[in-house]
Design an enzyme around this catalytic site. Structure first.
Site, PDB file in Angstrom:
ATOM      1  N   CYS A  99       0.802  -1.210   0.069  1.00  0.00           N
ATOM      2  CA  CYS A  99       0.059  -0.128   0.053  1.00  0.00           C
ATOM      3  C   CYS A  99       0.824   1.089   0.021  1.00  0.00           C
ATOM      4  O   CYS A  99       0.233   2.389  -0.537  1.00  0.00           O
ATOM      5  CB  CYS A  99      -1.186   0.146   1.338  1.00  0.00           C
ATOM      6  SG  CYS A  99      -2.470  -1.126   0.972  1.00  0.00           S
ATOM      7  N   CYS A 144      13.602   5.753  -6.539  1.00  0.00           N
ATOM      8  CA  CYS A 144      11.979   5.384  -6.738  1.00  0.00           C
ATOM      9  C   CYS A 144      11.746   5.887  -5.150  1.00  0.00           C
ATOM     10  O   CYS A 144      12.115   6.879  -4.854  1.00  0.00           O
ATOM     11  CB  CYS A 144      11.848   4.011  -6.935  1.00  0.00           C
ATOM     12  SG  CYS A 144      12.528   2.900  -5.700  1.00  0.00           S
TER      13      CYS A 144
END
Ligand code: ZN
Length: 392
Positions: free
Chosen positions: A197, A350
């Site tokens: 998530c 990232c």
């Protein structure tokens, strides 16, 4: 299949308790006996996050006598979109303590036991042994397998839930009466295949949909009412707004609860699930830099090509100045490789270093041997270099 109650009734309810639980007491299936069973019940919630929040709040309100909370994290602003057991003034506090305070505010008759530690092989059996039932609110595979295995080894029911974006799943694993988590998922998905998530996002209210299924199942098992979700997987699609269920059978070849088990005790769960893929791990070895090192490169005007391999929505939230957005998939399926410059050092990043390590492996395999990635990603960058920017 109905099952006998998991818990014996407490001796009595006080007058205050009778008043508080009157809406339960007048349901014939629950009644005085059911409520006394809840009072006598000991439920452990692993995690006080997205699923743990509604689970703990409704278990407390329902009158479960003892609630254990395993949680070592602190409340972050990005939690508040869904972790409704915590509030604005809890930011920076211990999640366990914040959850305990909320539970006591909802119902002072609940005895809360705080396990302010990370669940691991050394403590899981001892912690679980003190409870009748385990509710899982974890968000990673290593902990899920650990919880499942410990629950099977101790013969405890394991009420599981999982959420991602608009999709949720829930089931009850109880090897004595049906399948375990390993029967459904014998192996963890390859690292990087299933985003968490934190990487992929989750609709906040989805936590309530799945958490409430978990609490419903916990109450049914404790009081011995209804048809438990044993041997069934509930799948919820919030966008389509439908629930469907599939049968899950006990796997006779299950490594843990099958006829010839190969897993007879706790194993190394990090290794079993792999934090990142072997290729990515290898690529990252010796080619991982810190946000500070990147800052120096930028300040010194070094000839680098800084690539952000996240998704456009993430780039919009926060980015490192000068970074070019090229999502990971364009390296895996697209033509991103052909667009790489030959005269500059490639620096990848990232969110937290998982995806960039995967792309690093692709680049190295293509001959870009001096490419590096920022190990802690944009989150590390914000924390160390630009703390005024948001993280997510
Ligand atoms: Zn099994």
């Amino acid at each position: 299949m109905s099952l006998p109650p998991l818990v014996e009734p407490a001796a009595e309810l006080t007058v205050d308790e009778v008043r508080r639980y009157s809406r339960h007491l007048i349901i014939p299936d629950v009644g005085m006996a059911g409520q006394k069973r809840l009072k006598n019940a000991k439920v452990l919630c692993v995690g006080a996050g997205g699923l743990g929040s509604p689970a703990l709040m409704y278990l407390a309100a329902a009158g479960v006598g003892t609630l254990g909370i395993v949680e070592f994290d602190t409340v972050d602003e990005s939690n508040l979109q869904r972790q409704i057991i915590h509030g604005q003034s809890d930011i920076g506090r211990s999640k366990g303590e914040s959850a305990r305070d909320s539970v006591q505010e909802i119902n002072p008759y609940v005895n809360v036991i705080l396990h302010d530690e990370r669940l691991d092989n050394d403590n899981v059996m001892e912690i679980f042994a003190g409870y009748d039932l385990i509710v899982d609110g974890t968000d990673n595979f290593a902990t899920r397998y650990l919880v499942n295995d410990a629950a099977v080894l101790l013969g405890k029911p394991y009420v599981w839930g999982s959420i991602y974006r608009f999709d949720g799943q829930a089931s009850v694993f109880w090897a004595e009466h049906g399948p375990c988590y390993r029967c459904l998922y014998p192996e963890a998905p390859p690292p990087g295949m299933v985003p968490s998530c934190a990487e992929g996002g989750v609709l906040g209210v989805l936590c309530a949909s799945i958490g409430s299924i978990q609490v419903t199942e916990a109450i049914k098992l404790l009081a011995g009412i209804g048809e438990p979700l044993v041997g069934r997987l509930m799948i919820y699609d919030a966008l389509e707004m439908n629930y469907r269920q599939v049968k899950v059978r006990k796997d006779p070849d299950c490594a843990l609860c099958g006829e010839n088990p190969t897993v007879t005790g706790l194993i190394d769960y990090e290794a079993f699930c792999g934090a990142i893929s072997e290729e990515a791990q290898e690529a990252a070895m010796g080619s991982t830099i810190t946000p500070r090192a990147l800052k120096e490169m930028l300040d010194n005007d070094e000839k680098i090509f800084l690539i952000d391999v996240r998704e456009p929505g993430e780039y919009e939230i926060v980015n490192i100045p000068g970074a070019t957005l090229i999502p990971k998939n364009e390296f895996l399926m697209g033509d991103a490789l052909e667009r790489m410059p030959q005269d500059r050092k490639i620096v990848l990043h990232c969110k937290t270093g998982v995806r960039s390590a995967e792309v690093l492996a692709v680049l190295k395999a293509a001959g870009f041997s001096d490419a590096v990635h920022v190990g802690s990603g944009v989150v590390g960058w914000v924390n160390q270099i630009e703390p005024h920017k948001p993280v997510y």
